[in-house]
Motif scaffolding. Structure first.
Motif, PDB file in Angstrom:
ATOM      1  N   ILE A  28       0.825  -1.216   0.000  1.00 28.56           N
ATOM      2  CA  ILE A  28       0.000   0.000   0.000  1.00 28.56           C
ATOM      3  C   ILE A  28       0.855   1.261   0.000  1.00 28.56           C
ATOM      4  O   ILE A  28       0.342   2.367  -0.242  1.00 28.56           O
ATOM      5  CB  ILE A  28      -0.973   0.021   1.199  1.00 28.56           C
ATOM      6  N   ALA A  29       2.145   1.115   0.245  1.00 25.28           N
ATOM      7  CA  ALA A  29       3.048   2.267   0.204  1.00 25.28           C
ATOM      8  C   ALA A  29       4.488   1.775   0.125  1.00 25.28           C
ATOM      9  O   ALA A  29       4.821   0.691   0.628  1.00 25.28           O
ATOM     10  CB  ALA A  29       2.867   3.151   1.430  1.00 25.28           C
ATOM     11  N   CYS A  30       5.347   2.559  -0.513  1.00 27.30           N
ATOM     12  CA  CYS A  30       6.773   2.224  -0.600  1.00 27.30           C
ATOM     13  C   CYS A  30       7.538   3.499  -0.914  1.00 27.30           C
ATOM     14  O   CYS A  30       7.018   4.397  -1.575  1.00 27.30           O
ATOM     15  CB  CYS A  30       7.028   1.170  -1.674  1.00 27.30           C
ATOM     16  N   ASN A  31       8.736   3.590  -0.405  1.00 23.76           N
ATOM     17  CA  ASN A  31       9.528   4.797  -0.678  1.00 23.76           C
ATOM     18  C   ASN A  31      10.495   4.564  -1.838  1.00 23.76           C
ATOM     19  O   ASN A  31      10.595   3.468  -2.388  1.00 23.76           O
ATOM     20  CB  ASN A  31      10.267   5.266   0.580  1.00 23.76           C
ATOM     21  N   LYS A  32      11.214   5.610  -2.198  1.00 23.06           N
ATOM     22  CA  LYS A  32      12.129   5.556  -3.332  1.00 23.06           C
ATOM     23  C   LYS A  32      13.242   4.536  -3.111  1.00 23.06           C
ATOM     24  O   LYS A  32      13.657   3.831  -4.042  1.00 23.06           O
ATOM     25  CB  LYS A  32      12.737   6.949  -3.571  1.00 23.06           C
TER      26      LYS A  32
END
Length: 211
Positions: A28-32
């Motif tokens: 549902i979310a992930c960073n660079k």
């Protein structure tokens, strides 16, 4: 999905790879940093489940990890955090395994249900390579020490031809034996005494030239 992403916008400032999974294991979310680690774009990562065929993890012995042992699946099954877990990641664009140190922490609702799992990864591939090189160096040094000890022992040598008996019971030239156990190479020459004995004329000629 956009509302969920806004809640985790701060993750972009985190240098470690962070992936947030929902209770259904979907991303549902992930960073660079996570995108760089897995070699995927944000769009490619969002919505992927833990059972997605793209995910492929390895155990420390490089054997394939079973899906129930995947960090997210483990946390969901046991409802407890996973700390300092080492795993290998398969990336189709790399010939080598990417090794990571994983922490997976679940968040719970007021009723005790898992609402999400926050997975952080640190790339330790270079560290693993250095450790492997160090282990190989130690093995080489131990092997060399064993060879030195062998040379310091009593060596069975023929009284006539001066060949040495190896550990298989066969006799071989001294230089061949020492090269095998120590790696040392030999350059052949003739000492002054042997020169006089075997080549008296040449020895006399050389002595006159020196004078």
């Amino acid at each position: 999905m956009q509302k969920i992403e806004k809640n985790y916008v701060f993750l972009e400032n985190v240098r470690a790879s962070v992936v947030v999974h929902g209770p259904d294991t979907k991303v549902i979310a992930c960073n660079k940093a996570a995108q760089n680690l897995f070699g995927l774009t944000k769009e490619q990562m969002l919505g992927k489940e833990a059972i997605d065929p793209f995910w492929k993890f390895y155990n420390e012995d490089k054997s394939d990890m079973k899906q129930p042992d995947y960090p997210v699946n483990y946390v969901l099954a046991h409802k407890k955090e996973l700390k300092d877990f080492i795993a290998g990641i398969h990336r189709p664009d790399r010939e080598y395994i990417t090794w990571v140190l994983i922490d997976a922490v679940p968040e719970f609702s007021s009723t005790g249900k898992v609402t999400c799992i926050i997975v952080t990864c640190m790339d330790i591939t270079k560290l693993r390579q250095l450790e492997a090189e160090r282990e190989n160096l130690i093995k080489d040094l131990q092997h060399a020490l064993g060879e030195v000890k062998t040379l310091r022992g009593i060596l069975p040598i023929c009284s006539f031809c001066k060949n040495i008996r190896n550990d298989r019971g066969y006799y071989e030239r001294v230089e061949n034996y020492i090269h095998k156990v120590s790696g040392a190479d030999f350059s052949h020459t003739v000492c002054p005494d042997c020169m006089k004995k075997n080549y008296p004329e040449l020895s006399t000629s050389m002595t006159k030239k020196k004078e």
